[in-house]
Design an enzyme around this catalytic site. Structure first.
Site, short mmCIF file in Angstrom:
data_model
loop_
_atom_site.label_atom_id
_atom_site.label_comp_id
_atom_site.label_asym_id
_atom_site.label_seq_id
_atom_site.Cartn_x
_atom_site.Cartn_y
_atom_site.Cartn_z
CB SER A 1 -21.12 -67.85 -0.89
OG SER A 1 -22.46 -67.76 -0.45
CG ASP B 1 -24.11 -78.08 2.84
OD1 ASP B 1 -23.66 -77.06 2.29
OD2 ASP B 1 -24.44 -79.10 2.21
CG ASP C 1 -30.23 -72.19 -1.73
OD1 ASP C 1 -29.29 -71.42 -1.99
OD2 ASP C 1 -30.23 -73.39 -2.07
CD GLU D 1 -25.49 -79.02 -1.00
OE1 GLU D 1 -24.69 -78.09 -1.17
OE2 GLU D 1 -26.72 -78.89 -1.15
CE LYS E 1 -28.61 -67.23 1.23
NZ LYS E 1 -27.37 -68.00 1.40
#
Length: 222
Positions: free
Chosen positions: A27, A80, A83, A102, A120
């Site tokens: 996102s 990138d 999380d 990734e 995060k």
């Protein structure tokens, strides 16, 4: 969403004409890719390598030219999300299920930059369950081995059926409480039969763009 947009669009500043760019998944990266698409329409000349079919579809829609590893020797910059990110810039990735691609793209990049909102950024990894990509055959035994390492593994499902990665593998999400030694855990997991790779990205990120005290900051790996 405001933070995600802010950090995602900031990453575009690292992209220069003629670069090969690794395009992440998630996102926050969505805003980076959307902004990159605007610049391509304005004349920026780059080529992208997507980390997932989802990202590939988005890039095509935005008119971003794509290349495969057959056509290139190296990626200049990969952007990138994550999380979780800790102060040493070690990461947990794979919430979207694209951790293997990734990691391949992050490793192939001269510079790997992570975009992450303030939620995060954590002191210690492990609150977010660690995604582990495993082959389908014998995954029950692989889960047993993960338990022996101190994990609490659960097979990821989507719409009631096991989630499949773009590579046709399963994802096991395993909580480990606090991950104080991510280097050791990453290696131990990858030695288990059936494990393809795991979502610990140790020592790979060169910089993280995030929000601290409502301010946009870029943290660089020491």
């Amino acid at each position: 969403m405001i933070e995600k947009k802010e950090v995602g669009e900031k990453a575009v500043e690292y992209i220069k004409d003629g670069m090969i760019v690794g395009l992440g998944t998630g996102s926050t990266v969505y805003y980076f890719i959307s902004k990159l698409g605007e610049l391509v329409q304005q004349g920026l000349s780059i080529k992208g390598v997507p980390t997932s079919k989802q990202t590939e579809k988005l890039a095509i829609e935005l008119g971003i030219p794509l290349v495969s590893f057959r056509e290139i020797e190296q990626i200049d910059v990969a952007i990138d999300g994550a999380d979780e990110v800790n102060p040493e810039l070690h990461l947990i990735k794979g919430g979207g299920g694209a951790l293997l691609r990734e990691k391949i793209i992050a490793k192939a990049a001269k510079t790997f930059i992570v975009v992450a909102d303030s939620k995060k950024y954590v002191e210690t990894l492990g609150t977010f369950p660690l995604p582990i990509e495993v082959v389908q055959f014998g995954y029950e035994m692989t889960m047993k081995y993960i338990r022996e390492l101190g994990g609490n593994p659960k097979l990821r499902h989507k719409k009631g059926i096991p989630f499949l990665t773009d590579n046709g593998n399963y994802i096991i999400d395993s909580s480990f409480q606090e991950i104080n030694r991510p280097e050791e855990l990453e290696k131990s997991l990858n030695l288990l039969p059936g494990v393809v790779d795991n979502g610990l990205f140790v020592g790979m990120a060169d910089a993280v763009i995030t929000i601290v005290d409502n301010k946009l900051v870029t943290k660089v790996r020491r």
